[in-house]
Design an enzyme around this catalytic site. Structure first.
Site, PDB file in Angstrom:
ATOM      1  N   HIS A  11      15.322  11.491 -39.313  1.00 45.19           N
ATOM      2  CA  HIS A  11      16.261  11.838 -38.562  1.00 45.19           C
ATOM      3  C   HIS A  11      18.111  12.143 -38.812  1.00 45.19           C
ATOM      4  O   HIS A  11      18.047  11.861 -41.016  1.00 45.19           O
ATOM      5  CB  HIS A  11      16.778  11.239 -37.738  1.00 45.19           C
ATOM      6  CG  HIS A  11      16.567   9.124 -37.979  1.00 45.19           C
ATOM      7  ND1 HIS A  11      16.011   9.370 -38.551  1.00 45.19           N
ATOM      8  CD2 HIS A  11      17.914   8.526 -38.634  1.00 45.19           C
ATOM      9  CE1 HIS A  11      16.099   7.805 -38.765  1.00 45.19           C
ATOM     10  NE2 HIS A  11      17.108   8.090 -38.987  1.00 45.19           N
ATOM     11  N   HIS A  47      16.985  11.735 -43.440  1.00 48.01           N
ATOM     12  CA  HIS A  47      16.037  10.485 -43.959  1.00 48.01           C
ATOM     13  C   HIS A  47      15.158   9.896 -43.246  1.00 48.01           C
ATOM     14  O   HIS A  47      15.281   9.988 -42.099  1.00 48.01           O
ATOM     15  CB  HIS A  47      17.243   9.688 -45.053  1.00 48.01           C
ATOM     16  CG  HIS A  47      18.227   8.889 -43.871  1.00 48.01           C
ATOM     17  ND1 HIS A  47      18.556   9.551 -42.906  1.00 48.01           N
ATOM     18  CD2 HIS A  47      16.920   7.324 -42.868  1.00 48.01           C
ATOM     19  CE1 HIS A  47      18.876   8.140 -41.857  1.00 48.01           C
ATOM     20  NE2 HIS A  47      18.532   7.369 -41.598  1.00 48.01           N
ATOM     21  N   ARG A  55      32.178   8.823 -33.025  1.00 48.08           N
ATOM     22  CA  ARG A  55      31.142   8.232 -33.093  1.00 48.08           C
ATOM     23  C   ARG A  55      30.761   6.535 -33.192  1.00 48.08           C
ATOM     24  O   ARG A  55      31.597   6.694 -34.239  1.00 48.08           O
ATOM     25  CB  ARG A  55      29.501   8.920 -33.189  1.00 48.08           C
ATOM     26  CG  ARG A  55      27.858   8.845 -32.844  1.00 48.08           C
ATOM     27  CD  ARG A  55      27.165   9.154 -33.677  1.00 48.08           C
ATOM     28  NE  ARG A  55      25.895   8.911 -33.929  1.00 48.08           N
ATOM     29  CZ  ARG A  55      25.303   8.250 -32.754  1.00 48.08           C
ATOM     30  NH1 ARG A  55      25.357   9.442 -31.257  1.00 48.08           N
ATOM     31  NH2 ARG A  55      24.014   8.249 -32.850  1.00 48.08           N
ATOM     32  N   ASP A  94      13.950   5.790 -41.695  1.00 49.46           N
ATOM     33  CA  ASP A  94      14.078   3.914 -42.127  1.00 49.46           C
ATOM     34  C   ASP A  94      13.311   4.036 -43.100  1.00 49.46           C
ATOM     35  O   ASP A  94      11.768   4.017 -42.580  1.00 49.46           O
ATOM     36  CB  ASP A  94      13.713   3.825 -41.211  1.00 49.46           C
ATOM     37  CG  ASP A  94      15.989   3.810 -40.424  1.00 49.46           C
ATOM     38  OD1 ASP A  94      16.858   5.152 -40.956  1.00 49.46           O
ATOM     39  OD2 ASP A  94      16.205   4.535 -38.739  1.00 49.46           O
TER      40      ASP A  94
END
Ligand SMILES: C=C1C[C@]23C[C@@]1(O)CC[C@H]2[C@@]12CC[C@H](O)[C@@](C)(C(=O)O1)[C@H]2[C@@H]3C(=O)O
Ligand SMILES: O=C(O)CCC(=O)C(=O)O
Ligand SMILES: [Fe+2]
Length: 358
Positions: free
Chosen positions: A270, A213, A282, A215
């Site tokens: 990203h 996607h 993570r 941002d």
């Protein structure tokens, strides 16, 4: 319209969960060193925003304790039993806790998250539902959002100066407003450990943590622990892994900044992948700097020239957000706001006829 078309339109197609045979190419993300001389910093930021849309900021002055407290609060929350986390489950709006579902349009990922509206009253309100000691959580989240907002403003002001906009506050003023629609999102990606039986020994299973996607907002300030997974796509179909640096902030241009620079800065796609060989989870903390809902998004006159005519039509953030939330994670929203050039117009008419005739 044929019955088949109606079926396809109404069906929610789940996002793919496994990643296979993809073209992965390692790159070094540009580094912006805030300790350098100002004119040097400006050059670094402008070059990185034009060529990568992403850069790592080092030597920032966000205090280490503020980051550590926010990270600790995040890990404490995600370590809770599921039933306790579900108390903070996102309801009508998408704020609060979520697991696997991203947004409301059928996107899924190997991720659990906490989404805050970054305003002081909203942080206080959500902290009450989430924590047994709301005042601690509230102060950690408020201190962190305050510090990263200041960093975002500093970067936006350097950007404005770098591209020659007369008012250096023309981008940062939006996220300074009390009714700015900025968000803070904590993403926690579980291990993705597969059964280590003989059939899959040595295999590396890569899954989608957060699908591809861009941002939608102005600027994103991301901080992660030392577990990788973030990848950016500078070229269609090619994924470039970003090496995590917990002492840096990974900054990226959002759709609105691409529009306000008339396409000079890039809002780059990203995603996050999880690997089965990783022993640690993570966790990332993303601050999305956004304007107030009523703000009009338009490039300042200096960005529009005869050689570079206006690429996008003016719109409000409210309009853009509505479109964003009606679409899937991977859909391009920015293209829907492009000005119609003659060639594009012809293609659109042709497309409409084509769809109509089918
Ligand atoms: C599928 C969706 C989730 C998202 C809203 C959307 O409809 C499309 C954009 C998504 C995104 C991506 C960046 C941020 O993580 C986010 C908070 C945002 O502003 O846009 C998410 C939205 C979300 O998770 O609610
Ligand atoms: O978790 C990450 O590293 C990135 C997440 C992301 O891209 C997002 O929340 O929009
Ligand atoms: Fe993102």
């Amino acid at each position: 319209m044929k019955p088949k078309d109606i079926f396809v339109k109404d069906m929610v197609v789940p996002s793919p969960t496994s990643v296979q045979n993809e073209n992965v190419q390692h790159i070094d993300l540009p580094i912006v060193d805030l300790a350098c001389e100002r004119s040097m910093v400006i050059k670094q930021i402008v070059k990185a925003s034009e060529e990568f849309g992403f850069f790592n900021v080092i030597n920032h002055d966000v205090p280490h304790e503020i980051i550590a407290k926010m990270e600790e609060a995040g890990f404490d929350f995600f370590a809770k039993p599921v039933d306790q986390k579900k108390v903070a489950m996102a309801a009508g709006d998408s704020f609060g806790y979520g697991s696997k579902n991203i947004g409301i349009n059928g996107d899924m990922g190997e991720v659990e998250y906490l989404l805050f509206n970054a305003s002081v009253p909203a942080i206080a309100q959500l902290s009450k539902t989430i924590s047994n000691v709301p005042s601690n959580l509230r102060s950690s989240v408020s201190a962190y959002t305050d510090a990263v907002r200041k960093l975002a403003c500093e970067i936006l002001e350097l950007m404005a100066e770098g591209i020659g906009v007369p008012n250096k506050f023309c981008f940062s003023r939006f996220i300074k407003e009390v009714d700015s629609d900025s968000l803070l999102r904590l993403n926690h990606y579980p291990h993705n450990i597969t059964n280590n039986n003989n059939n899959n020994k040595g295999c590396n299973h890569t899954k989608v943590g957060f699908g591809e996607h861009s941002d939608p907002q102005i600027l994103t300030i991301l901080r992660s622990n030392d577990v990788g997974g973030l990848q950016i796509s500078l070229q269609d179909g090619v994924w470039n892994p970003v090496i995590p640096d917990p002492s840096a902030f990974c900054v990226n241009v959002g759709d609105l900044l691409e529009v306000m620079t008339n396409g000079r800065f890039l809002s780059v796609r990203h995603r996050v992948v999880t690997h089965s060989y990783k022993k640690k989870c993570r966790m990332s903390m993303a601050y999305f700097g956004a304007p107030p809902l009523h703000a009009c998004i338009i490039a300042p006159p200096i960005m529009v020239t005869q050689e570079r005519p206006s690429l996008f039509r003016p719109f409000t953030w409210s309009e853009y957000k509505k479109v964003t939330y009606s679409l899937r994670l991977g859909d391009s929203r920015i293209n829907l706001f492009r000005n119609c050039t003659q060639v594009q117009c012809k293609r659109q008419v042709w497309n409409e006829e084509f769809i109509f005739e089918q």
